[in-house]
Design a protein around this motif. Structure first.
Motif, PDB file in Angstrom:
ATOM      1  N   MET A 186      -0.918   3.214  -2.708  1.00 31.11           N
ATOM      2  CA  MET A 186      -2.201   3.556  -2.356  1.00 31.11           C
ATOM      3  C   MET A 186      -2.772   5.143  -2.542  1.00 31.11           C
ATOM      4  O   MET A 186      -2.046   6.075  -1.673  1.00 31.11           O
ATOM      5  CB  MET A 186      -2.793   2.968  -1.146  1.00 31.11           C
ATOM      6  CG  MET A 186      -4.251   3.103  -0.857  1.00 31.11           C
ATOM      7  SD  MET A 186      -4.651   2.020   0.534  1.00 31.11           S
ATOM      8  CE  MET A 186      -4.701   0.509  -0.156  1.00 31.11           C
ATOM      9  N   MET A 220      -6.709  -0.357  -3.985  1.00 34.73           N
ATOM     10  CA  MET A 220      -6.620  -1.553  -3.553  1.00 34.73           C
ATOM     11  C   MET A 220      -7.158  -2.608  -4.745  1.00 34.73           C
ATOM     12  O   MET A 220      -6.769  -3.518  -4.912  1.00 34.73           O
ATOM     13  CB  MET A 220      -7.717  -1.885  -2.247  1.00 34.73           C
ATOM     14  CG  MET A 220      -7.800  -3.494  -1.757  1.00 34.73           C
ATOM     15  SD  MET A 220      -9.038  -4.487  -2.664  1.00 34.73           S
ATOM     16  CE  MET A 220     -10.563  -3.587  -2.227  1.00 34.73           C
ATOM     17  N   ASP A 224       0.930  -1.273   0.126  1.00 34.33           N
ATOM     18  CA  ASP A 224       0.019  -0.010  -0.022  1.00 34.33           C
ATOM     19  C   ASP A 224       0.654   1.285   0.035  1.00 34.33           C
ATOM     20  O   ASP A 224       0.635   2.152  -0.909  1.00 34.33           O
ATOM     21  CB  ASP A 224      -1.014  -0.029   1.227  1.00 34.33           C
ATOM     22  CG  ASP A 224      -0.361  -0.152   2.505  1.00 34.33           C
ATOM     23  OD1 ASP A 224       0.955  -0.488   2.629  1.00 34.33           O
ATOM     24  OD2 ASP A 224      -0.816  -0.135   3.437  1.00 34.33           O
ATOM     25  N   THR A 281      -8.606   4.637  -1.153  1.00 28.25           N
ATOM     26  CA  THR A 281      -7.912   3.507  -0.905  1.00 28.25           C
ATOM     27  C   THR A 281      -8.549   2.289  -1.471  1.00 28.25           C
ATOM     28  O   THR A 281      -8.128   1.230  -1.790  1.00 28.25           O
ATOM     29  CB  THR A 281      -7.960   3.409   0.625  1.00 28.25           C
ATOM     30  OG1 THR A 281      -9.254   3.567   1.163  1.00 28.25           O
ATOM     31  CG2 THR A 281      -7.224   4.410   1.423  1.00 28.25           C
TER      32      THR A 281
END
Length: 623
Positions: free
Chosen positions: A382, A390, A372, A386
């Motif tokens: 990220m 993802m 991330d 988010t």
């Protein structure tokens, strides 16, 4: 009884009366603590005065409570609280009140545990004085909120000690409910029975939170909603509790808390994210999303919103991702093979240090890794959104590493990631590899993985990664998994291409060739039946006849090229090997001249032979 987080800060009585400087107050602290160290040498009046001064000081602010702990007040306070006898009742009442106030925050509550508070408080639950019992329960309630003290509390026997209080229609019963929720509300094992032991415990907690949010008193007191929200947040982790929470009205209560108590929004939104994994909870949340009050999720997820922490914004985005059904339906169009390059790591932040080491080792081995905070060459790190980041990282992954830990299981965000990864794996888009980050939390440990994570793992293999020394070995195994997966993908593509070519050729077969095959079919049935191979008949009956028609056109030297394709299409790969390796007697009925059976009865020189060559049977060449 002082046992709640948001209490009314009282003004220090010494400051009110004398305005003495800090130095004088510090001297008084030391005098009072010295008095408590030798309680038998002080009069009852002096002891009570010292305790009341310390109580006022402890209510001042967090720094004052921390200073009390640093000045060595904890041990003498606990020692006085442990006294027994009628003489000590009033003194113990005030002493336990001071200790309850000190236990409000982890910085001072955790040192209480180290100083030996737990057995004293548990023993005080058996006291005949109701005030002492109530304040002891308040101390246990405060300490149970701290995750760092959970293991010690579970081993102290506190759950057994509070059983008699579960279900009591008083504040002490509600405190007992909260303690159970803090310690075992999330558990999937037998400990979950504690949530049932106090009949209606979940319903009482939701009701108390509702009344508190509406400024109503609960059992004659105005409570803190923080403790109640934390209890609901932990209970919601367990799938067994989700429907009960929703039925008790938890969704509306949590929504109100997220809107009106922004300082506790992380607890409320976190609980709502958990409830979105329940069908009933999801339905209610989706309905709310269409109402004006549903706008709170978008408001809290917006960057720059001063009333929301980054944790709240992330949870709101993930919740919206769930409510819109994106976690259930991955994009129909797969990422191209050229883009599917990286390994994605899904983990809980508590394991960040070891995960960073794993990523470094994987990169050393030549793999492109997405985490991330770092990103890969395919997908950047990220972003503010988010959930979308993802999803992009998962869709571009060839392998996903799920770093299994207690924190991972208890995280709604991690569960959402894993759920999306499972959907992609089911579609053949990626491979999930599980890494065990805690030696005492695996599928085979005494405290085994349970709940949703165990269902997702099924019987999958996993690799040890609970120690830094194991990281290098685990990284090597992950590399081999990736190599095997890439090889499998290439094989499947190659085989699919071969099959497509064979079918394309089959479509060009003339009607005459089809008629020739039809003439052969009865002899195939007769031969299989005679040789007791009737079990193969359904496979021939269900085969793609157009594929077998292709065999009619082939020359003997070409038959071996097509046989694997035919075998795969009619699910006879194993049978082909059997028939090639055995020599079976011919049927008693004379074969039609020129048929495959007749041809197979003689070799190239025209001499008879005792068995049947299956490739000749498939060739089906008419002479």
């Amino acid at each position: 009884r002082q046992s709640e987080e948001d209490h009314n800060e009282s003004t220090l009585r010494h400051v009110q009366q004398t305005n003495r400087p800090d130095e004088d107050m510090a001297d008084n602290w030391k005098i009072h603590i010295a008095t408590l160290r030798h309680p038998d040498q002080a009069s009852r009046t002096r002891l009570e005065a010292a305790l009341k001064d310390l109580l006022d000081l402890s209510k001042q602010d967090e720094s004052a409570r921390l200073r009390l702990a640093q000045e060595g007040a904890l041990a003498p306070l606990i020692a006085v609280a442990a006294r027994t006898g009628e003489y000590w009742i009033g003194i113990r009442q005030v002493c336990l009140q001071v200790l309850a106030t000190i236990s409000w925050h982890a910085e001072t509550g955790l040192p209480l545990v180290e100083a030996g508070m737990l057995p004293i408080a548990i023993n005080a639950l058996n006291d005949e004085d109701e005030v002492i019992v109530g304040r002891a329960m308040g101390i246990l309630n405060n300490i149970a909120m701290y995750e760092q003290a959970r293991k010690q509390m579970l081993s102290s026997g506190v759950l057994e000690a509070i059983k008699p209080f579960l279900g009591q229609p008083a504040l002490i019963g509600l405190d007992a409910d909260k303690i159970v929720a803090y310690l075992v509300g999330r558990e999937d094992a037998k400990e979950h029975e504690m949530m049932v032991a106090g009949d209606g415990s979940i319903e009482r907690l939701v009701s108390a939170a509702h009344d508190t949010l509406h400024s109503l008193q609960v059992h004659g007191l105005k409570l803190s909603v923080m403790g109640l929200l934390k209890a609901m947040r932990l209970i919601a982790i367990n799938d067994n509790n989700k429907t009960r929470l929703v039925s008790a009205g938890a969704v509306g209560v949590l929504l109100l808390a997220a809107d009106k108590r922004r300082e506790h929004a992380h607890l409320a939104v976190g609980a709502l994210l958990e409830l979105s994994f329940d069908d009933q909870g999801m339905a209610e949340l989706r309905s709310i999303l269409k109402e004006p009050r549903g706008a709170i999720f978008t408001t809290l997820s917006t960057p720059g919103n001063e009333g929301a922490t980054e944790e709240v914004r992330r949870d709101c985005r993930d919740l919206l991702f769930m409510l819109k059904g994106q976690s259930e339906k991955p994009p129909a169009k797969p990422i191209s093979a050229k883009e599917k390059k990286h390994v994605m790591v899904s983990y809980a932040w508590a394991q960040k240090k070891r995960v960073q080491k794993m990523c470094k080792e994987l990169r050393r081995l030549g793999l492109d890794v997405w985490r991330d905070e770092e990103g890969s060459s395919v997908v950047p790190a990220m972003s503010a959104n988010t959930a979308d980041s993802m999803a992009q990282a998962l869709e571009a992954a060839s392998v996903v590493l799920v770093c299994v830990s207690r924190d991972y299981k208890d995280s709604g965000n991690c569960r959402m990631e894993c759920k999306y990864a499972k959907a992609l794996e089911a579609a053949g888009r990626l491979k999930i590899v599980y890494l065990m980050m805690e030696e005492d939390f695996t599928t085979t440990s005494e405290t085994a993985i349970g709940g949703w994570l165990r269902l997702y793992m099924e019987d999958a293999l996993w690799y040890q990664c609970w120690d830094d020394e194991l990281v290098e070995e685990a990284a090597g195994k992950v590399t081999r998994v990736l190599e095997e997966r890439e090889g499998k993908v290439e094989r499947e593509k190659r085989e699919a291409g071969e099959e497509k070519a064979a079918l394309a050729e089959a479509r060009e077969v003339t009607g005459a060739a089809a008629a020739a095959f039809s003439a052969l079919a009865p002899e195939v049935v007769a031969w299989l039946t005679h040789n007791k191979l009737e079990a193969l008949l359904p496979a021939f009956a269900e085969h793609e006849i157009s594929t077998l028609r292709t065999a009619v056109k082939l020359q003997p030297q070409d038959i071996d090229l097509l046989t694997p394709v035919i075998g795969r299409r009619i699910k006879l790969r194993g049978a082909l090997q059997v028939l090639r390796s055995r020599k079976l007697p011919l049927a008693t009925a004379a074969p039609r001249p020129g048929s495959a059976l007749a041809l197979s009865n003689s070799n190239v020189n025209g001499n008879a032979r005792p068995g049947l060559d299956f490739t000749a049977l498939l060739q089906g060449k008419l002479m």
